[in-house]
Design an enzyme around this catalytic site. Sequence first.
Site: not given
Ligand code: C5P
Length: 249
Positions: A52, A79-81, A84, A87-88, A137, A207, A228
Amino acid sequence: MTAALPNRIPNDSARYLSDDPRQRLIVALDVSTAAAAQKIVAAVGDSALTYKVGMQLYTAVGPQVVRDLVASGRRVFLDLKYHDIPNTVGAAVAEAEKLGVSMLTVHAAGSGKMLRAAADAAKVRTDLIVLAVTVLTSMDGQDLEKIGVRGSVEDSVVRLATLALANGCQGVVTSAREASTIRAELGHNFAIVTPGVRPAGSSIGDQVRVVTPAEAIAAGASHIVVGRPITEAADPAAEARAILGQINS
Ligand code: C5P
């Protein structure tokens, strides 16, 4: 709530629910340099296929990191979400397609028209998966209410997932908590990507609500995003292999 099944859900479920656990693990490269990203990829080796690239790494180093990952045979989840005007977003998706990414994200809240523009732009490559982010989340019911959205988080997730699939998206990003409800309401022929996953027995970092890989898969996730626990492990390949074992258990 009973959602009408959209007509255009891909019927090739094997594409989303592969038996090879490596098809289901996405390693998040949440670092700020290309060198740091490459170090992680080298350390993980063959234990993961998909990485990712999110807004941190992309903003820091730009699209070359994506091109390099794709050129080295890895798959990229960009994953740039995007959120907009249609068109953009369509134009951005077309550029992402040219970079060779395998999966990308848009915000489902951007409207059916925006989701359709994204899906249409991605159509040139049948293996490019457009995923709609449902509810972040990090948001709870009170956060939703403050931006004018009534009802439970679960209702919003199902409503947004329905909108995304009805407008040509091939999957959603959502927490594992809502995955089983989405499967029950909308079926199995689309991807569900879940972050917030922690291997059994690992530290949970910042988390708050976490699930194990096995729990995420049991809830209906087709893919899990893990950052991580793998990228900061002393032995990232061994950690990734342990997670693959938990996916398969
Ligand atoms: O916590 P971790 O390092 O595993 O997160 C990995 C990815 O998951 C992050 O890039 C984060 O954007 C996404 N994430 C999320 N919601 C969470 C925890 C992490 O979208 N609750």
